[in-house]
Scaffold this motif. Structure first.
Motif, short mmCIF file in Angstrom:
data_model
loop_
_atom_site.label_atom_id
_atom_site.label_comp_id
_atom_site.label_asym_id
_atom_site.label_seq_id
_atom_site.Cartn_x
_atom_site.Cartn_y
_atom_site.Cartn_z
N CYS A 47 35.76 21.71 26.70
CA CYS A 47 37.07 22.30 26.38
C CYS A 47 37.07 22.92 24.99
O CYS A 47 37.86 23.81 24.70
CB CYS A 47 38.18 21.26 26.52
N GLY A 48 36.20 22.41 24.11
CA GLY A 48 36.15 22.94 22.75
C GLY A 48 37.21 22.37 21.83
O GLY A 48 37.25 22.69 20.64
N GLU A 49 38.08 21.50 22.34
CA GLU A 49 39.23 21.05 21.54
C GLU A 49 39.40 19.55 21.42
O GLU A 49 40.14 19.08 20.57
CB GLU A 49 40.52 21.64 22.13
N CYS A 50 38.73 18.78 22.27
CA CYS A 50 38.96 17.32 22.24
C CYS A 50 38.19 16.70 21.06
O CYS A 50 37.46 17.37 20.34
CB CYS A 50 38.50 16.70 23.57
N CYS A 84 34.37 17.28 21.39
CA CYS A 84 33.98 18.66 21.12
C CYS A 84 34.04 18.96 19.63
O CYS A 84 33.13 19.59 19.08
CB CYS A 84 34.87 19.63 21.89
N CYS A 125 32.17 16.08 26.43
CA CYS A 125 33.58 16.49 26.39
C CYS A 125 34.37 15.71 27.44
O CYS A 125 33.97 15.60 28.59
CB CYS A 125 33.68 17.99 26.67
N GLN A 126 35.52 15.20 27.03
CA GLN A 126 36.31 14.40 28.00
C GLN A 126 37.09 15.27 28.98
O GLN A 126 37.62 14.77 29.97
CB GLN A 126 37.23 13.42 27.28
N ASN A 127 37.18 16.56 28.71
CA ASN A 127 37.90 17.46 29.62
C ASN A 127 36.95 18.44 30.31
O ASN A 127 37.36 19.54 30.68
CB ASN A 127 38.96 18.25 28.85
ZN LIG Z 1 36.21 18.76 24.83
#
Ligand SMILES: [Zn+2]
Ligand SMILES: [Zn+2]
Length: 347
Positions: free
Chosen positions: A89-92, A95, A103-105
């Motif tokens: 996701c690039g945001e968690c 990441c 990544c958890q998403n």
């Molecule tokens: Zn992530």
């Protein structure tokens, strides 16, 4: 166009579907090569929790850019590109820490997004946002580039193992990924002797012919742990990679590890039987390091393409079959039977 659609376990159909349209935040590729692996076979028989049918399968993808959305920069029709499969996701939290492989998403191409067993594929915004569409170097073929995805997973695993020059390495599993592991351990990390283990003599021979391990060990014929102990003068192996779904190999890995040994549980175990017996005192006193491995990050895909391009880790000879899209289901049978190292589908 033709696409291989998953409807339900053992109901997978090659059918005519409308050619997908490229949105403003997307890129459209003409698929030039989509490789197969054990995961495709697993999905064929068991489905996957992240697949909402019907969905186009195929996650080891390389192709030519044919259309670029108005909001996308950096790509032009005619460019050659390889696609990541695991999309972070690039945001968690993970990441942001730079641990994109966990990544958890995480979503995946060929699961949440339509995959590459088709004439055309849309590269979604989620892939472009994490820089997951990679330029293929000029001297790398589409078939080789499609193998960059599994290769990236092996790079991710070995990054955690701290392989040093001269280390003894044991690889369980004489499939394509086992071969890639051997090539990376040698070509990138300059390891010492490599021993390749499998229980299928034909597969062992086919892979050994390609990657030339110092010795092959047929686990159906000999005690694998005893043999590795013999080969290492009783010291054990420095690095052990289990590129198979067989529980016993993880137990054998622990039993054959040298002091300060590093182990990668690279292959996941069956969901219905995911436990092993571990002598914790062996781990404790021998100071073992046991690592998991979950797919790869976009950056590992880029590095895979670079290693192929420089010749540091060749993959061309590991692709032993090219099959047209019309016969994609035959490709699955070949993979399931272990009759080829790597099978690439060419639409
Ligand atoms: Zn992530
Ligand atoms: Zn795969």
């Amino acid at each position: 166009m033709k696409a291989l659609r998953f409807y339900a376990p053992e109901d997978v159909r090659l059918e005519d579907v409308p050619e997908p349209e490229c949105g403003p935040d997307e890129v459209k590729l003409k698929v030039k090569a989509c490789s197969t692996c054990g995961t495709d076979v697993k999905i064929f028989y068991n489905g996957h929790q992240n697949i909402t049918p019907p969905a186009t399968m195929g996650h080891e993808i390389a192709g030519e850019v044919v259309e670029v959305g108005a909001n996308v920069s950096g790509w032009t029709p005619g460019d050659r590109a390889q696609v990541i499969a695991a999309v972070p996701c690039g945001e968690c939290y993970e990441c942001k820490k730079g641990w994109m492989a966990v990544c958890q998403n995480q979503t995946s191409v060929g699961y949440q997004y339509d995959g590459g067993f088709a004439d055309y594929i849309i590269i979604p915004r989620q892939v472009l946002r994490v820089d997951g569409l990679n330029r293929i170097p000029d001297n790398v073929g589409y078939d080789e580039a499609s193998a960059a995805e599994p290769f990236a997973c092996a790079i991710n695993a070995q990054e955690l193992l701290g392989i040093e020059e001269g280390d003894t390495v044991v690889v369980f599993g004489a499939g394509p990924i086992g071969c890639m592991h051997i090539r990376i351990a040698r070509g990138v990390h300059r390891c010492g002797p490599v021993y390749l283990v499998d229980v299928n003599a034909d597969r062992l021979k086919m892979s050994a012919d390609a990657v030339q391990p110092e010795e092959t060990i047929d686990g159906s014929q000999v005690d694998v742990v005893d043999r590795v102990m013999e080969l290492t003068g009783g010291r054990g192996a420095d690095v052990i990679i289990t590129a198979t779904a067989a529980n016993i190999t993880q137990e054998q890995a622990i039993a054959m590890a040298a002091r300060n040994g590093r182990i990668s549980f690279f292959g996941g175990l069956p969901k219905t039987n995911p436990t092993i017996t571990c002598d914790s005192n062996v781990v404790h006193y021998r100071q073992l390091h046991i690592h998991g491995a979950n797919g790869s990050a976009p950056e590992h895909n880029k590095r895979a393409l670079e290693y192929i391009s420089t010749g540091q880790v060749p993959v061309k000879d590991l692709i032993t079959e090219h099959i047209p899209l019309d016969r994609v289901l035959d490709a699955f049978s070949i993979v399931k039977a272990g009759e080829a190292i790597k099978v690439t589908v060419v639409p």
